[in-house]
Design a protein around this motif. Structure first.
Motif, PDB file in Angstrom:
ATOM      1  N   SER A  91     -55.223  38.666  63.641  1.00 46.87           N
ATOM      2  CA  SER A  91     -54.951  39.727  64.489  1.00 46.87           C
ATOM      3  C   SER A  91     -53.826  40.741  64.058  1.00 46.87           C
ATOM      4  CB  SER A  91     -54.888  39.490  65.698  1.00 46.87           C
ATOM      5  OG  SER A  91     -54.939  40.594  66.846  1.00 46.87           O
ATOM      6  N   GLY A  92     -53.395  40.508  62.591  1.00 46.93           N
ATOM      7  CA  GLY A  92     -52.126  41.468  62.322  1.00 46.93           C
ATOM      8  C   GLY A  92     -50.938  40.821  62.633  1.00 46.93           C
ATOM      9  N   GLY A  93     -50.776  39.713  63.134  1.00 44.40           N
ATOM     10  CA  GLY A  93     -49.575  39.218  63.305  1.00 44.40           C
ATOM     11  C   GLY A  93     -49.132  39.302  65.086  1.00 44.40           C
ATOM     12  N   ARG A  94     -50.250  39.440  65.471  1.00 42.80           N
ATOM     13  CA  ARG A  94     -50.162  39.510  67.104  1.00 42.80           C
ATOM     14  C   ARG A  94     -50.994  38.297  67.815  1.00 42.80           C
ATOM     15  NH1 ARG A  94     -52.242  44.121  64.653  1.00 42.80           N
ATOM     16  NH2 ARG A  94     -50.915  45.849  64.259  1.00 42.80           N
ATOM     17  N   THR A  95     -50.423  37.765  68.562  1.00 40.86           N
ATOM     18  CA  THR A  95     -51.265  37.000  69.884  1.00 40.86           C
ATOM     19  C   THR A  95     -51.179  37.716  70.844  1.00 40.86           C
ATOM     20  OG1 THR A  95     -49.105  36.224  70.758  1.00 40.86           O
ATOM     21  CG2 THR A  95     -49.711  34.862  68.809  1.00 40.86           C
ATOM     22  N   LEU A  96     -52.013  37.710  71.861  1.00 51.58           N
ATOM     23  CA  LEU A  96     -52.243  38.313  72.827  1.00 51.58           C
ATOM     24  C   LEU A  96     -50.951  38.442  73.576  1.00 51.58           C
ATOM     25  CD1 LEU A  96     -55.534  36.680  74.546  1.00 51.58           C
ATOM     26  CD2 LEU A  96     -55.271  38.582  73.010  1.00 51.58           C
ATOM     27  N   GLY A  97     -50.199  37.703  73.623  1.00 54.03           N
ATOM     28  CA  GLY A  97     -48.921  37.977  74.366  1.00 54.03           C
ATOM     29  C   GLY A  97     -47.905  39.030  73.473  1.00 54.03           C
ATOM     30  N   LYS A  98     -47.894  38.851  72.184  1.00 58.56           N
ATOM     31  CA  LYS A  98     -47.336  39.882  71.337  1.00 58.56           C
ATOM     32  C   LYS A  98     -47.892  41.135  71.345  1.00 58.56           C
ATOM     33  CE  LYS A  98     -45.338  36.837  67.882  1.00 58.56           C
ATOM     34  NZ  LYS A  98     -45.588  35.549  68.509  1.00 58.56           N
ATOM     35  N   LYS A  99     -49.162  41.360  71.633  1.00 62.01           N
ATOM     36  CA  LYS A  99     -49.709  42.624  71.702  1.00 62.01           C
ATOM     37  C   LYS A  99     -49.447  43.460  73.022  1.00 62.01           C
ATOM     38  CE  LYS A  99     -54.012  42.089  69.258  1.00 62.01           C
ATOM     39  NZ  LYS A  99     -55.703  42.127  69.333  1.00 62.01           N
ATOM     40  N   ILE A 100     -49.304  42.512  74.108  1.00 63.18           N
ATOM     41  CA  ILE A 100     -48.852  43.199  75.361  1.00 63.18           C
ATOM     42  C   ILE A 100     -47.440  43.755  75.380  1.00 63.18           C
ATOM     43  CG2 ILE A 100     -48.526  42.758  77.736  1.00 63.18           C
ATOM     44  CD1 ILE A 100     -50.994  40.741  77.589  1.00 63.18           C
ATOM     45  N   VAL A 101     -46.557  42.795  74.801  1.00 63.82           N
ATOM     46  CA  VAL A 101     -45.247  43.242  74.438  1.00 63.82           C
ATOM     47  C   VAL A 101     -44.738  44.098  73.723  1.00 63.82           C
ATOM     48  CG1 VAL A 101     -42.959  42.243  74.114  1.00 63.82           C
ATOM     49  CG2 VAL A 101     -44.479  40.735  75.532  1.00 63.82           C
ATOM     50  N   GLY A 102     -45.853  44.377  72.601  1.00 64.03           N
ATOM     51  CA  GLY A 102     -45.515  45.381  71.561  1.00 64.03           C
ATOM     52  C   GLY A 102     -44.840  44.714  70.293  1.00 64.03           C
ATOM     53  N   ARG A 104     -44.908  42.042  66.442  1.00 60.62           N
ATOM     54  CA  ARG A 104     -45.837  41.552  65.712  1.00 60.62           C
ATOM     55  C   ARG A 104     -44.936  40.572  64.581  1.00 60.62           C
ATOM     56  NH1 ARG A 104     -48.367  46.102  61.830  1.00 60.62           N
ATOM     57  NH2 ARG A 104     -49.547  44.068  60.969  1.00 60.62           N
ATOM     58  N   VAL A 105     -45.364  39.796  63.982  1.00 55.22           N
ATOM     59  CA  VAL A 105     -45.027  38.981  62.647  1.00 55.22           C
ATOM     60  C   VAL A 105     -45.315  39.629  61.548  1.00 55.22           C
ATOM     61  CG1 VAL A 105     -44.982  36.773  61.904  1.00 55.22           C
ATOM     62  CG2 VAL A 105     -45.331  36.944  64.227  1.00 55.22           C
ATOM     63  N   ILE A 106     -44.459  39.842  60.690  1.00 55.38           N
ATOM     64  CA  ILE A 106     -44.909  40.378  59.345  1.00 55.38           C
ATOM     65  C   ILE A 106     -44.122  39.447  58.320  1.00 55.38           C
ATOM     66  CG2 ILE A 106     -45.210  42.698  60.051  1.00 55.38           C
ATOM     67  CD1 ILE A 106     -42.339  43.354  59.132  1.00 55.38           C
ATOM     68  N   GLN A 107     -44.240  39.774  56.992  1.00 48.60           N
ATOM     69  CA  GLN A 107     -43.349  38.945  56.150  1.00 48.60           C
ATOM     70  C   GLN A 107     -42.204  39.915  55.870  1.00 48.60           C
ATOM     71  OE1 GLN A 107     -45.531  37.138  52.632  1.00 48.60           O
ATOM     72  NE2 GLN A 107     -47.110  38.638  53.303  1.00 48.60           N
ATOM     73  N   GLU A 108     -41.034  39.416  55.439  1.00 46.60           N
ATOM     74  CA  GLU A 108     -39.743  39.892  55.272  1.00 46.60           C
ATOM     75  C   GLU A 108     -39.854  41.231  54.283  1.00 46.60           C
ATOM     76  OE1 GLU A 108     -37.497  36.544  53.648  1.00 46.60           O
ATOM     77  OE2 GLU A 108     -36.095  36.939  55.707  1.00 46.60           O
ATOM     78  N   ASN A 109     -41.005  41.240  53.404  1.00 50.11           N
ATOM     79  CA  ASN A 109     -40.873  42.223  52.582  1.00 50.11           C
ATOM     80  C   ASN A 109     -42.022  43.393  53.109  1.00 50.11           C
ATOM     81  OD1 ASN A 109     -43.663  41.356  52.474  1.00 50.11           O
ATOM     82  ND2 ASN A 109     -43.515  40.955  50.323  1.00 50.11           N
ATOM     83  N   GLY A 110     -42.402  43.280  54.376  1.00 52.80           N
ATOM     84  CA  GLY A 110     -42.800  44.240  55.250  1.00 52.80           C
ATOM     85  C   GLY A 110     -44.377  44.186  55.042  1.00 52.80           C
ATOM     86  N   HIS A 111     -44.974  43.153  54.214  1.00 51.29           N
ATOM     87  CA  HIS A 111     -46.660  43.027  54.213  1.00 51.29           C
ATOM     88  C   HIS A 111     -46.976  42.297  55.387  1.00 51.29           C
ATOM     89  CE1 HIS A 111     -47.424  44.671  50.257  1.00 51.29           C
ATOM     90  NE2 HIS A 111     -46.020  44.515  50.015  1.00 51.29           N
ATOM     91  N   SER A 112     -48.173  42.491  55.711  1.00 51.56           N
ATOM     92  CA  SER A 112     -48.782  41.605  56.710  1.00 51.56           C
ATOM     93  C   SER A 112     -48.784  40.139  56.473  1.00 51.56           C
ATOM     94  CB  SER A 112     -50.358  41.994  56.989  1.00 51.56           C
ATOM     95  OG  SER A 112     -50.392  43.253  57.207  1.00 51.56           O
ATOM     96  N   ILE A 113     -48.704  39.378  57.355  1.00 48.28           N
ATOM     97  CA  ILE A 113     -48.216  37.823  57.395  1.00 48.28           C
ATOM     98  C   ILE A 113     -49.830  37.375  56.590  1.00 48.28           C
ATOM     99  CG2 ILE A 113     -49.625  37.291  59.521  1.00 48.28           C
ATOM    100  CD1 ILE A 113     -47.748  35.076  59.884  1.00 48.28           C
TER     101      ILE A 113
END
Length: 267
Positions: A91-102, A104-113
């Protein structure tokens, strides 16, 4: 208090800035996730009581009361650990809680996890939860300059606030065309597995197609539409057979909108 930001430069020397998520927003997302997991755990435990109540009706090799308990304990561990791993990758670095809060998790270089970084990050979650109530993780996030817990350090990830595209006063030609046709992302249903099959090359191809859409002569545009549709639409599970040029154009433009959310800020 000054907001923390992460600045990343693309190979084209374009700076992209992310706002790093602090302890407050991460804690809020985690609490939401834990409440959801707790509700599911309670339902599973209640179901276990029903199983235990009817254990006499089970086959002889399952009549030991410890068997269903062991299965549930293992299942709960897989559920509570796999929830974060599954959602963060698919889900693009987002759990349901992260989606609600706004956030996300990404890699340090800016790419998707990636699959590996998501696995490592959540495997180390077991250590971050020590000695109790995620004490180690909370201390790490609070004192680290980029608000990283141990799992983020090992996996090379960082938690940031969602990038919200600024509303443009003037629409681009392709945006005007899409609005004129009344198209939206909801016009196509693409599952996460199919979405993950698209590469950066696919995004560049359909992005170039969309940006040149209104500039191409009709005959050349129809030819290009059919070529790209044959390449990309089957990946989405869409059958191109029997569709006319306009229908294929609409499908490709909607696919462009969907992939834009995933790849627009990729480096």
């Amino acid at each position: 208090m000054k907001e923390d930001h992460l600045d990343i430069k693309t190979p084209e020397y374009v700076a992209i800035q992310f706002q790093i998520a602090g302890l407050g927003s991460r804690a809020a997302a985690f609490i939401i996730d834990q409440v959801l997991l707790m509700l599911v755990n309670i339902l599973i435990v209640v179901a276990l009581f029903f199983v235990m109540d009817g254990i006499e009706q089970l086959p002889f090799f399952l009549t030991s009361s410890s068997f269903p308990i062991a299965v549930v304990v293992i299942g709960l561990f897989v559920l509570n650990w796999g929830y974060f791993f599954f959602f963060e990758f698919f889900s693009g670095g987002r759990t349901l809680g992260k989606k609600i809060v706004g956030i996300r998790v990404i890699q340090e270089n800016g790419h998707s996890i990636t699959l590996l970084s998501s696995f490592i990050r959540n495997l180390v979650r077991l250590i971050d939860s020590l000695p109790t109530a995620y004490f180690l993780g909370i201390v790490m996030i609070f004192f680290h300059s980029k608000h990283k817990r141990l799992g983020d350090l090992v996996a090379g990830t960082i938690v940031v606030h969602e990038r919200k595209a600024k509303k443009k006063k003037k629409l681009t030609p392709i945006e005007k065309e899409i609005n004129h046709r009344g198209l939206s992302e909801n016009d196509l249903e693409i599952d996460e597995w199919s979405l993950k099959s698209f590469s950066s090359k696919d995004w560049k191809l359909i992005s170039t197609y969309a940006n040149r859409f209104n500039q191409l002569p009709l005959e050349e545009r129809n030819q290009l539409t059919n070529q790209i549709a044959d390449l990309l639409l089957p990946k989405s599970g869409i059958d191109v057979n029997g569709k006319n040029d306009t229908e294929l154009e609409n499908d490709l433009l909607v696919l462009y909108l969907i992939l834009k959310d995933e790849w627009e800020f990729e480096l």
